[in-house]
Motif scaffolding. Sequence first.
Motif, PDB file in Angstrom:
ATOM      1  N   ALA A   1       0.821  -1.214   0.000  1.00 15.48           N
ATOM      2  CA  ALA A   1       0.000   0.000   0.000  1.00 15.48           C
ATOM      3  C   ALA A   1       0.855   1.265   0.000  1.00 15.48           C
ATOM      4  CB  ALA A   1      -0.936   0.006   1.209  1.00 15.48           C
ATOM      5  N   THR A   2       2.114   1.156   0.463  1.00 13.14           N
ATOM      6  CA  THR A   2       2.989   2.342   0.468  1.00 13.14           C
ATOM      7  C   THR A   2       3.608   2.605  -0.907  1.00 13.14           C
ATOM      8  OG1 THR A   2       5.001   1.116   1.086  1.00 13.14           O
ATOM      9  CG2 THR A   2       3.581   1.898   2.874  1.00 13.14           C
ATOM     10  N   LEU A   3       3.712   1.586  -1.750  1.00 11.57           N
ATOM     11  CA  LEU A   3       4.342   1.778  -3.058  1.00 11.57           C
ATOM     12  C   LEU A   3       3.576   2.762  -3.939  1.00 11.57           C
ATOM     13  CD1 LEU A   3       5.611  -1.819  -3.906  1.00 11.57           C
ATOM     14  CD2 LEU A   3       6.944   0.148  -3.153  1.00 11.57           C
ATOM     15  N   PRO A   4       2.236   2.618  -4.103  1.00 12.33           N
ATOM     16  CA  PRO A   4       1.525   3.637  -4.882  1.00 12.33           C
ATOM     17  C   PRO A   4       1.544   5.012  -4.235  1.00 12.33           C
ATOM     18  CG  PRO A   4      -0.028   2.090  -3.900  1.00 12.33           C
ATOM     19  CD  PRO A   4       1.340   1.513  -3.710  1.00 12.33           C
ATOM     20  N   LEU A   5       1.679   5.059  -2.909  1.00 15.12           N
ATOM     21  CA  LEU A   5       1.812   6.353  -2.234  1.00 15.12           C
ATOM     22  C   LEU A   5       3.078   7.066  -2.719  1.00 15.12           C
ATOM     23  CD1 LEU A   5       0.280   7.908   0.095  1.00 15.12           C
ATOM     24  CD2 LEU A   5       2.072   7.042   1.605  1.00 15.12           C
ATOM     25  N   VAL A   6       4.188   6.316  -2.766  1.00 18.84           N
ATOM     26  CA  VAL A   6       5.450   6.873  -3.274  1.00 18.84           C
ATOM     27  C   VAL A   6       5.327   7.218  -4.763  1.00 18.84           C
ATOM     28  CG1 VAL A   6       7.904   6.393  -3.663  1.00 18.84           C
ATOM     29  CG2 VAL A   6       6.795   5.634  -1.549  1.00 18.84           C
ATOM     30  N   ALA A   7       4.638   6.344  -5.512  1.00 11.75           N
ATOM     31  CA  ALA A   7       4.436   6.607  -6.939  1.00 11.75           C
ATOM     32  C   ALA A   7       3.649   7.896  -7.146  1.00 11.75           C
ATOM     33  CB  ALA A   7       3.715   5.435  -7.600  1.00 11.75           C
ATOM     34  N   GLY A   8       2.705   8.195  -6.256  1.00 13.37           N
ATOM     35  CA  GLY A   8       1.953   9.434  -6.352  1.00 13.37           C
ATOM     36  C   GLY A   8       2.827  10.658  -6.165  1.00 13.37           C
ATOM     37  N   VAL A   9       3.801  10.547  -5.264  1.00 10.97           N
ATOM     38  CA  VAL A   9       4.771  11.641  -5.096  1.00 10.97           C
ATOM     39  C   VAL A   9       5.507  11.887  -6.409  1.00 10.97           C
ATOM     40  CG1 VAL A   9       6.861  12.367  -3.894  1.00 10.97           C
ATOM     41  CG2 VAL A   9       5.037  11.204  -2.635  1.00 10.97           C
ATOM     42  N   GLY A  10       5.948  10.801  -7.038  1.00  6.46           N
ATOM     43  CA  GLY A  10       6.640  10.925  -8.316  1.00  6.46           C
ATOM     44  C   GLY A  10       5.737  11.449  -9.418  1.00  6.46           C
ATOM     45  N   LEU A  11       4.444  11.117  -9.357  1.00  3.72           N
ATOM     46  CA  LEU A  11       3.507  11.566 -10.377  1.00  3.72           C
ATOM     47  C   LEU A  11       3.367  13.082 -10.358  1.00  3.72           C
ATOM     48  CD1 LEU A  11       1.536  10.622 -12.571  1.00  3.72           C
ATOM     49  CD2 LEU A  11      -0.230  10.497 -10.818  1.00  3.72           C
ATOM     50  N   ALA A  12       3.345  13.685  -9.171  1.00  4.42           N
ATOM     51  CA  ALA A  12       3.262  15.144  -9.081  1.00  4.42           C
ATOM     52  C   ALA A  12       4.508  15.792  -9.676  1.00  4.42           C
ATOM     53  CB  ALA A  12       3.089  15.565  -7.623  1.00  4.42           C
ATOM     54  N   VAL A  13       5.672  15.198  -9.392  1.00  3.99           N
ATOM     55  CA  VAL A  13       6.921  15.716  -9.974  1.00  3.99           C
ATOM     56  C   VAL A  13       6.903  15.580 -11.490  1.00  3.99           C
ATOM     57  CG1 VAL A  13       9.424  15.419 -10.056  1.00  3.99           C
ATOM     58  CG2 VAL A  13       8.218  15.207  -7.873  1.00  3.99           C
ATOM     59  N   GLN A  14       6.405  14.431 -11.977  1.00  5.46           N
ATOM     60  CA  GLN A  14       6.338  14.192 -13.412  1.00  5.46           C
ATOM     61  C   GLN A  14       5.456  15.221 -14.104  1.00  5.46           C
ATOM     62  OE1 GLN A  14       4.147  10.728 -14.641  1.00  5.46           O
ATOM     63  NE2 GLN A  14       5.371  10.445 -16.495  1.00  5.46           N
ATOM     64  N   GLN A  15       4.294  15.508 -13.555  1.00  3.73           N
ATOM     65  CA  GLN A  15       3.403  16.485 -14.164  1.00  3.73           C
ATOM     66  C   GLN A  15       4.041  17.868 -14.210  1.00  3.73           C
ATOM     67  OE1 GLN A  15      -0.186  16.113 -11.878  1.00  3.73           O
ATOM     68  NE2 GLN A  15      -0.899  14.317 -13.003  1.00  3.73           N
ATOM     69  N   ALA A  16       4.790  18.215 -13.157  1.00  2.00           N
ATOM     70  CA  ALA A  16       5.425  19.530 -13.112  1.00  2.00           C
ATOM     71  C   ALA A  16       6.491  19.678 -14.197  1.00  2.00           C
ATOM     72  CB  ALA A  16       6.046  19.762 -11.735  1.00  2.00           C
ATOM     73  N   ILE A  17       7.401  18.715 -14.295  1.00  2.00           N
ATOM     74  CA  ILE A  17       8.472  18.861 -15.279  1.00  2.00           C
ATOM     75  C   ILE A  17       7.968  18.587 -16.693  1.00  2.00           C
ATOM     76  CG2 ILE A  17      10.272  18.383 -13.608  1.00  2.00           C
ATOM     77  CD1 ILE A  17      10.517  15.600 -14.618  1.00  2.00           C
ATOM     78  N   ASN A  18       6.911  17.775 -16.831  1.00  2.00           N
ATOM     79  CA  ASN A  18       6.292  17.613 -18.151  1.00  2.00           C
ATOM     80  C   ASN A  18       5.711  18.931 -18.644  1.00  2.00           C
ATOM     81  OD1 ASN A  18       6.941  14.944 -18.442  1.00  2.00           O
ATOM     82  ND2 ASN A  18       4.881  14.161 -18.096  1.00  2.00           N
ATOM     83  N   GLY A  19       5.196  19.745 -17.706  1.00  3.81           N
ATOM     84  CA  GLY A  19       4.683  21.050 -18.092  1.00  3.81           C
ATOM     85  C   GLY A  19       5.770  21.931 -18.675  1.00  3.81           C
ATOM     86  N   ARG A  20       6.979  21.822 -18.127  1.00  4.65           N
ATOM     87  CA  ARG A  20       8.105  22.600 -18.659  1.00  4.65           C
ATOM     88  C   ARG A  20       8.453  22.156 -20.080  1.00  4.65           C
ATOM     89  NH1 ARG A  20      11.414  25.524 -15.240  1.00  4.65           N
ATOM     90  NH2 ARG A  20      10.837  25.509 -13.030  1.00  4.65           N
ATOM     91  N   VAL A  21       8.482  20.844 -20.280  1.00  2.00           N
ATOM     92  CA  VAL A  21       8.820  20.325 -21.608  1.00  2.00           C
ATOM     93  C   VAL A  21       7.735  20.666 -22.611  1.00  2.00           C
ATOM     94  CG1 VAL A  21       9.370  18.241 -22.937  1.00  2.00           C
ATOM     95  CG2 VAL A  21      10.192  18.464 -20.594  1.00  2.00           C
ATOM     96  N   ALA A  22       6.460  20.488 -22.216  1.00  2.00           N
ATOM     97  CA  ALA A  22       5.348  20.761 -23.133  1.00  2.00           C
ATOM     98  C   ALA A  22       5.296  22.221 -23.542  1.00  2.00           C
ATOM     99  CB  ALA A  22       4.025  20.350 -22.489  1.00  2.00           C
ATOM    100  N   ALA A  23       5.701  23.116 -22.651  1.00  2.00           N
ATOM    101  CA  ALA A  23       5.719  24.534 -22.999  1.00  2.00           C
ATOM    102  C   ALA A  23       6.708  24.824 -24.128  1.00  2.00           C
ATOM    103  CB  ALA A  23       6.068  25.369 -21.770  1.00  2.00           C
ATOM    104  N   GLN A  24       7.720  23.968 -24.265  1.00  2.00           N
ATOM    105  CA  GLN A  24       8.745  24.164 -25.293  1.00  2.00           C
ATOM    106  C   GLN A  24       8.407  23.441 -26.591  1.00  2.00           C
ATOM    107  OE1 GLN A  24      11.723  25.892 -25.202  1.00  2.00           O
ATOM    108  NE2 GLN A  24      11.500  26.653 -23.109  1.00  2.00           N
ATOM    109  N   VAL A  25       7.903  22.214 -26.492  1.00  2.00           N
ATOM    110  CA  VAL A  25       7.795  21.375 -27.700  1.00  2.00           C
ATOM    111  C   VAL A  25       6.422  20.763 -27.909  1.00  2.00           C
ATOM    112  CG1 VAL A  25      10.250  20.823 -27.652  1.00  2.00           C
ATOM    113  CG2 VAL A  25       8.643  19.336 -26.455  1.00  2.00           C
ATOM    114  N   GLY A  26       5.454  21.001 -27.009  1.00  2.00           N
ATOM    115  CA  GLY A  26       4.124  20.464 -27.183  1.00  2.00           C
ATOM    116  C   GLY A  26       3.893  19.160 -26.434  1.00  2.00           C
ATOM    117  N   ALA A  27       2.601  18.793 -26.321  1.00  2.00           N
ATOM    118  CA  ALA A  27       2.209  17.637 -25.511  1.00  2.00           C
ATOM    119  C   ALA A  27       2.644  16.315 -26.127  1.00  2.00           C
ATOM    120  CB  ALA A  27       0.694  17.648 -25.312  1.00  2.00           C
TER     121      ALA A  27
END
Length: 340
Positions: free
Chosen positions: A192-218
């Motif tokens: 049950a703790t593994l998806p909790l940690v994965a959720g932390v990573g998911l927030a980081v992923q969305q943030a840095i994906n926003g930086r990349v998408a701003a440059q080159v698109g979704a």
Amino acid sequence: MLVIVAVTTRTIARVSAPSRPLRIAAVPLMLAAGGLLSVQSEINGRLAGAIGAGSRAGVTAATISFGSGLVILALITAALPRQRRALAALVAAVRARRLRVVELAGGLSGAFLVATQGITVGTIGVALFSVALTAGQSASSLAVDHAGLGPSGRQAFSVPRAIAAVFAVSAVLLAASERLVDDFSWQVAVFATLPLVAGVGLAVQQAINGRVAAQVGAWTTALNNFAWGTAALVLVLGAMAVARGLPGPLPSNPWLYAGGAVGVVYIWLTALLVRVHGVLVLGLCLIAGQVITAQLIELVAGETHMGPLGIAAGLLVVAGVGVALAVRRPPATEETSVRG
């Protein structure tokens, strides 16, 4: 329905200041994107179970999911001149240092998430997996914003995000307590703790994906994610194969291999829809769609791992979303502060 989705997403990609009708039309797409993550969790969990047991089966399922998604994206990119130009723009942005290499690594968080799906869903169920994932995602979004990882830079503390995080963390504790009381084992507790940690990573992923998408698109952002994730998973699976051998034979059911295609649509939609409502509303709608879909999947399958407290936990997450949306800042301020 497909025509409406195509028109809406094409319009989103072309405008920088979405109109009110477009903002309204984007809401069901955001909810659907959250639902896709639960669908992918169910598919990859079943694929891993059909392959075998343990972490090798989970990593094998994740590698197949990411690898198939990468193939889909690569073939479409090769066929479309516009996407080939966007890929060239990504390389140029890295060379010109408009993007750092670390900002391209969002796919590593995605790889861990998909591997976690294969390893844990068969044991704890897709509903508990989804609630734990959203708890990690909601709580970590506060730190992600404070650190300035998103495309809009550092953001001040947000009461709506704090409310959503409190509701989500309370929900995962409620859901986990029911499962541990009914069927206590250290395996369930740890899983049950593994998806909790994965959720932390998911927030980081969305943030840095926003930086990349701003440059080159979704689209190119999704391709980049799948390339990094596939590379990481192939290395891990290779090391496991050397140490312990390969898992059992692959199943013949073609639907078990649809996780990659579902993941492509999810990554593309989230990178695109963040332009309409910003990170806050996108994240909240993803949570609502994910938890509701997870509960429906287990109900339809007749294999629910959750009783009354688990259902209450899902409703608690959705209630947190509703409260946060009700008390969020005025649209003009929100768009100024979170738009990627």
